[in-house]
Design an enzyme around this catalytic site. Structure first.
Site, short mmCIF file in Angstrom:
data_model
loop_
_atom_site.label_atom_id
_atom_site.label_comp_id
_atom_site.label_asym_id
_atom_site.label_seq_id
_atom_site.Cartn_x
_atom_site.Cartn_y
_atom_site.Cartn_z
N HIS A 44 -4.50 -17.16 -4.57
CA HIS A 44 -5.31 -16.49 -3.88
C HIS A 44 -6.39 -16.94 -3.50
O HIS A 44 -7.34 -16.05 -2.65
CB HIS A 44 -5.52 -15.26 -4.93
CG HIS A 44 -6.82 -15.12 -5.75
ND1 HIS A 44 -6.07 -16.57 -7.29
CD2 HIS A 44 -7.86 -14.76 -6.15
CE1 HIS A 44 -6.91 -15.58 -7.98
NE2 HIS A 44 -8.34 -15.28 -6.98
N ASP A 45 -7.10 -18.21 -3.85
CA ASP A 45 -7.96 -18.62 -3.64
C ASP A 45 -7.56 -20.00 -2.43
O ASP A 45 -8.90 -21.19 -1.88
CB ASP A 45 -8.65 -19.86 -4.28
CG ASP A 45 -9.55 -19.06 -5.55
OD1 ASP A 45 -9.92 -17.84 -5.35
OD2 ASP A 45 -9.46 -18.77 -6.95
N GLU A 65 -7.68 -20.93 -16.67
CA GLU A 65 -8.28 -21.28 -15.46
C GLU A 65 -9.04 -22.47 -15.99
O GLU A 65 -10.54 -22.00 -15.70
CB GLU A 65 -8.70 -20.59 -13.90
CG GLU A 65 -8.74 -21.21 -13.21
CD GLU A 65 -10.08 -20.36 -11.63
OE1 GLU A 65 -9.88 -20.42 -10.64
OE2 GLU A 65 -11.12 -19.79 -12.30
N ASP A 125 -5.10 -10.45 -15.25
CA ASP A 125 -6.36 -11.47 -14.65
C ASP A 125 -7.33 -10.71 -15.99
O ASP A 125 -7.68 -9.90 -16.86
CB ASP A 125 -7.01 -11.32 -13.56
CG ASP A 125 -7.50 -12.32 -12.80
OD1 ASP A 125 -8.14 -13.65 -13.40
OD2 ASP A 125 -6.38 -13.59 -12.24
N ASP A 175 -9.55 -16.07 -16.01
CA ASP A 175 -10.53 -16.60 -14.99
C ASP A 175 -11.41 -17.44 -14.95
O ASP A 175 -12.70 -17.27 -16.11
CB ASP A 175 -11.18 -15.38 -13.59
CG ASP A 175 -11.84 -16.24 -12.77
OD1 ASP A 175 -10.81 -15.84 -12.16
OD2 ASP A 175 -12.97 -15.80 -13.06
N ASP A 197 0.47 -1.27 0.61
CA ASP A 197 0.57 0.10 0.00
C ASP A 197 0.88 1.28 -0.06
O ASP A 197 1.33 1.34 1.27
CB ASP A 197 -0.32 -0.04 1.43
CG ASP A 197 -1.65 0.78 1.63
OD1 ASP A 197 -1.73 1.85 0.03
OD2 ASP A 197 -2.03 1.38 2.72
O1 ISL Z 1 -11.92 -20.70 -4.76
C1 ISL Z 1 -13.44 -21.86 -4.46
C2 ISL Z 1 -13.28 -22.50 -4.20
O2 ISL Z 1 -13.46 -21.54 -2.47
C3 ISL Z 1 -12.79 -22.33 -6.75
O3 ISL Z 1 -14.25 -22.72 -6.62
C4 ISL Z 1 -13.47 -20.92 -7.54
O4 ISL Z 1 -14.36 -20.40 -6.93
C5 ISL Z 1 -12.58 -21.35 -8.31
O5 ISL Z 1 -12.23 -21.93 -8.74
C6 ISL Z 1 -12.72 -20.42 -9.18
O6 ISL Z 1 -12.38 -18.86 -8.64
C7 ISL Z 1 -12.15 -17.67 -9.89
O7 ISL Z 1 -13.30 -17.61 -10.00
C8 ISL Z 1 -14.24 -17.27 -8.62
C9 ISL Z 1 -13.08 -16.25 -7.59
O8 ISL Z 1 -13.96 -15.94 -7.22
C10 ISL Z 1 -11.69 -16.53 -7.90
O9 ISL Z 1 -10.69 -15.56 -6.99
C11 ISL Z 1 -11.07 -16.81 -9.08
O10 ISL Z 1 -10.19 -17.64 -9.06
C12 ISL Z 1 -15.77 -15.95 -9.36
O11 ISL Z 1 -14.74 -15.20 -10.33
CA CA Z 2 -3.65 2.25 -0.87
#
Ligand code: ISL
Ligand code: CA
Length: 555
Positions: A321-322, A255, A99, A200, A22
């Site tokens: 990040h997931d 993805e 992304d 995505d 930040d």
């Molecule tokens: O993170 C998951 C479950 O908690 C996965 O099923 C995830 O939702 C899936 O891999 C799709 O992810 C992507 O699209 C989503 C977004 O929330 C995720 O951050 C992204 O990586 C919807 O756009």
């Molecule tokens: Ca900032």
């Protein structure tokens, strides 16, 4: 021999901008913040950056609900900041991909605002609208982040489809006008100089014909089958390749959920002209669901390494990040945090496929255990908590324990730069709390310690960038029946790597595979000192020990 490509030889690094750095003290990471840290990334050695979504968004799902594809969310900066960033990344001989969330938009996107106005609106067909069936939703699909994948809209008395949440209506890819609009937007970004996209949820853009019910008796069934890989899937990817991607020297990483070796070859085989690589998730899905299991992990790795070689390409990661943090989910985030971080780094960087390091992985960041559900920000985490308490009848303590292990916020806590307040991430309270272990685990400390995880990653990255066998070598499994050790060779011409990894907290004995010649061994890197003079045996592995040997095959 595999056709060489820059994106196969790259080592990628995923930045979650909101949590990276930040620069202006509002508690949210931003683009100028990334700019300030480029030299840090250059020092690590990574050369392909992937930024999570930074477009204008109501942020119901942290930017995965885009309301304007061609503007930057003001909390991250401006288009000028983006241009500056692209330039500075390129000046350092690195590349950058963005992304792109094109399975769905935000419900605030002007296309959707128009679409829901009337059944004859010119944008109606940009989304998927259906009448109900027998007084309920058109089918029994459950959404990722909601009970039903269909949301009723009173304005026009129809349901719209949302694979994720009602705030993320799915785009109708059957509509050529929509596809052309998406292509145009993608081209606009590539013309700005970015080096590609991470696409995505791309496997959801084509659904099974006529939206069939999932078999089963429950009113809503969460099953991905009919929601993705529909009949037009490959046509849409080929069209995107032909109309957009092929015009630039860029990389497209998909993805692609529920991927098999066969479907990975379909999307990444060069002659099919679709994407360059899908991400592999089988190993992370398996561990997420069933817990640590070296035997299953090695079976998955071998199957993919052998199945894909020479036919397709894959993106490899243990974190994103997931997902929970690699040391917490696969390794050991207590006593063996450092060695297990290095061991999984060794695995990541010695396999075939483009490695993606997730921010903080290079310093061994761990999962977080916030004391209250109100400390969490992620929509999926709140949904899970609600489901555990209200549908499964779990106690708050048990539900919270599950959140600690599985929450997506484990990966999203601020990057730990130093031991100052807020982990040196921000001068103010961040949007999501820092992991309290930042005083012990942080970049400043890693940079001072020559044996740190950071310098170990740096060394692995250097090897990978300098030696084609690390990238293109053919994989062959060793010690296949050993339940605890993952071991393999990679071979390219006369160059061979021999990798041996102890995936447990135990000290293990092993016998050298027959085809590996002891006399020719040369240790390139290990996460322990190898001190043979002090009685250490080459034939035992300490907890999470990793070794990479470089061999020359004599004719
Ligand atoms: O993170 C998951 C479950 O908690 C996965 O099923 C995830 O939702 C899936 O891999 C799709 O992810 C992507 O699209 C989503 C977004 O929330 C995720 O951050 C992204 O990586 C919807 O756009
Ligand atoms: Ca900032």
């Amino acid at each position: 021999m595999i056709a060489p490509k820059w994106w196969k030889e790259s080592v990628a690094y995923q930045i979650y901008p909101r949590s990276f750095y930040d620069s202006n003290g509002d508690g949210i990471g931003d683009l100028p913040g990334i700019l300030q840290k480029l030299d840090y990334l250059k020092e690590l050695g990574v050369n392909l950056l992937w930024l999570n979504s930074i477009y204008v968004s109501p942020d119901v799902d942290n930017g995965y609900d885009i309301s304007d594809y061609q503007s930057i969310h003001p909390k991250f900066g401006t288009l000028t900041d983006v241009e500056r960033l692209i330039e500075e990344v390129h000046r350092r001989d690195m590349r950058i991909i963005f992304d792109l969330v094109i399975n769905h938009t935000s419900n605030q996107h002007p296309w959707f605002v128009e679409s829901r106005k009337s059944r004859d609106n010119p944008f109606r067909d940009f989304y998927i609208w259906r009448d109900g069936k027998d007084g309920r939703e058109p089918n029994n699909w459950k959404a990722h982040f909601a009970k039903s994948a269909w949301t009723w809209d009173e304005q026009t008395n129809q349901y719209y489809l949302n694979t994720f949440s009602p705030f993320q209506p799915d785009l109708n890819w059957k509509n050529p006008t929509l596809r052309a609009a998406v292509h145009k937007m993608m081209e606009w970004w590539l013309a700005k100089g970015i080096d590609g996209f991470r696409l995505d949820a791309i496997s959801f853009i084509s659904k099974a014909a006529n939206y069939p019910d999932h078999p089963g008796v429950e009113p809503y069934i969460f099953k991905l089958d009919n929601m993705m890989h529909g009949p037009e899937y490959h046509f849409y990817l080929q069209e995107m390749n032909q109309k957009v991607l092929s015009k630039f020297d860029v990389v497209a990483v998909g993805e692609c959920i529920n991927l098999t070796v066969e479907s990975a070859i379909e999307v990444s085989a060069p002659e099919r002209k679709e994407l360059n690589m899908p991400f592999l998730f089988e190993h992370t899905d398996d561990t997420y669901r069933h817990g640590k299991n070296p035997q299953r992990l090695k079976e998955i790795i071998s199957r993919w390494q052998l199945g894909l070689h020479g036919k397709g390409w894959i993106g490899l990661a243990f974190n994103n990040h997931d997902l929970p943090r690699v040391v917490s989910m696969f390794g050991d985030d207590g006593q063996y945090r450092e060695v297990s971080a290095k061991m999984f780094g060794t695995l990541l960087l010695t396999l075939e496929g483009t490695p993606f390091i997730y921010q903080g992985e290079e310093i061994g960041m761990t999962n977080v255990a916030f004391p209250s559900i109100s400390d969490y920000r992620d929509l999926a985490t709140h949904n899970l908590y609600h489901e555990l308490i209200h549908e499964k009848g779990e106690s708050p303590a048990k539900a919270l324990a599950e959140i600690h292990a599985k929450s997506r916020d484990n990966a999203r806590t601020p990057m730990q730069w130093d031991s100052s307040p807020q982990a040196g991430f921000s001068s103010t309270k961040p949007w999501l709390g820092a992991n309290p272990n930042y005083a012990l685990i942080n970049v400043a400390q890693e940079l001072e310690n020559p044996d740190s995880i950071f310098y170990y990653y740096q060394k692995l990255i250097d090897f990978r960038k300098a030696n084609p066998v690390w990238v293109y070598g053919q994989y062959s499994a060793c010690l296949e029946t050993d339940p605890d050790i993952i071991s393999y060779t990679r071979t390219l011409g006369q160059d061979q790597l021999f990798i041996i990894l102890n995936c447990t907290r135990k000290t293990l004995a092993f016998s050298m595979p027959e085809n590996i010649l002891v006399a020719e061994k040369a240790l390139l890197i290990s996460n322990y000192p190898v001190d043979l003079a002090n009685g250490m045996s080459l034939l035992s592995l300490r907890p999470y020990e990793a070794r990479v040997y470089g061999l020359t095959i004599l004719e």
